[in-house]
Scaffold this motif. Sequence first.
Motif, mmCIF file in Angstrom:
data_model
loop_
_atom_site.group_PDB
_atom_site.id
_atom_site.type_symbol
_atom_site.label_atom_id
_atom_site.label_comp_id
_atom_site.label_asym_id
_atom_site.label_seq_id
_atom_site.Cartn_x
_atom_site.Cartn_y
_atom_site.Cartn_z
ATOM 1 N N TRP A 194 46.783 -84.700 -10.887
ATOM 2 C CA TRP A 194 45.801 -83.911 -11.628
ATOM 3 C C TRP A 194 44.665 -84.779 -12.181
ATOM 4 O O TRP A 194 43.869 -84.310 -12.992
ATOM 5 C CB TRP A 194 46.484 -83.155 -12.778
ATOM 6 C CG TRP A 194 47.483 -83.961 -13.575
ATOM 7 C CD1 TRP A 194 48.849 -83.846 -13.547
ATOM 8 C CD2 TRP A 194 47.217 -85.024 -14.518
ATOM 9 N NE1 TRP A 194 49.435 -84.755 -14.408
ATOM 10 C CE2 TRP A 194 48.453 -85.485 -15.018
ATOM 11 C CE3 TRP A 194 46.048 -85.609 -14.994
ATOM 12 C CZ2 TRP A 194 48.549 -86.509 -15.963
ATOM 13 C CZ3 TRP A 194 46.139 -86.642 -15.926
ATOM 14 C CH2 TRP A 194 47.380 -87.067 -16.403
ATOM 15 N N LYS A 230 41.181 -83.328 -11.431
ATOM 16 C CA LYS A 230 40.953 -82.160 -12.273
ATOM 17 C C LYS A 230 40.694 -82.564 -13.719
ATOM 18 O O LYS A 230 39.752 -82.073 -14.361
ATOM 19 C CB LYS A 230 42.180 -81.244 -12.180
ATOM 20 C CG LYS A 230 42.169 -80.054 -13.095
ATOM 21 C CD LYS A 230 43.300 -79.086 -12.751
ATOM 22 C CE LYS A 230 44.665 -79.766 -12.733
ATOM 23 N NZ LYS A 230 45.742 -78.812 -12.396
ATOM 24 N N ASN A 286 42.705 -74.933 -16.920
ATOM 25 C CA ASN A 286 43.744 -75.010 -15.903
ATOM 26 C C ASN A 286 44.470 -73.666 -15.746
ATOM 27 O O ASN A 286 44.946 -73.322 -14.665
ATOM 28 C CB ASN A 286 44.746 -76.108 -16.267
ATOM 29 C CG ASN A 286 45.680 -76.444 -15.124
ATOM 30 O OD1 ASN A 286 45.264 -76.590 -13.983
ATOM 31 N ND2 ASN A 286 46.968 -76.560 -15.428
#
Length: 235
Positions: A155, A158, A97
């Motif tokens: 998120w 992700k 990240n």
Amino acid sequence: MLPYTYLLINFFTVIICFIFSFHPKIKFNRYFGAFFTASFIVAVVFIIWDAWFTKIGVWWFNDRYLIGIRFLKLPIEEIMFFFCIPFACIFTYFCLNKFFKLDWKPFWEKAFVISCIFLALMIGVYFIDKIYTSLTFITTACSLTVLYFVLKVRWIGKASFIYLILMPGFLMVNGILTGTGLESPIVNYNPKDFIGIRILTIPIEDTVYGYELILWNIFFFQKFKRNDLAETSLG
């Protein structure tokens, strides 16, 4: 050496990540407090779940691979599992990240989350007589619902992609725990409590169980990491 097998699995899972936590370009060590606070909160829930399943015979542990110390009738190595695995995963999430832009477009993330919720619910309900399968898939569906629609995190796409990247390592660790390369498994499962589909020696439910574990670790880590940054700026 056999009694140290599970202990060594935990050690080798975490040691490389721990060493690189101090790298000047990563500095993950600044967030050890945030990680351990988050991990402890999540671990409490999963340890209770683990202890209950052990008590009712959903799974059990092979003493020949354990040092013999137990807490809540769980091997100490199993307690450590709920800190070592999240540490490796959160460290990887933090690094990827930090250095790469992995955010999903809102439409695709929402479509992915909704699809996962419905699929998990359908599997959980269909196999309602299999307690490991049912509870794992239903609670994962609930976790995704709460995280995305109630807590408004953005998120999950992700995190899911990074979890997929971590899958080879997860399969290696869980593979050893479930018997790959060993004369007998470290962790044994009652056949009547799960659907019986395995990746090598790993019940498919383990991958979903791990996914839910990591999602909640990321959520609380993000929360406490922001608090750490705020305190640092104030200081």
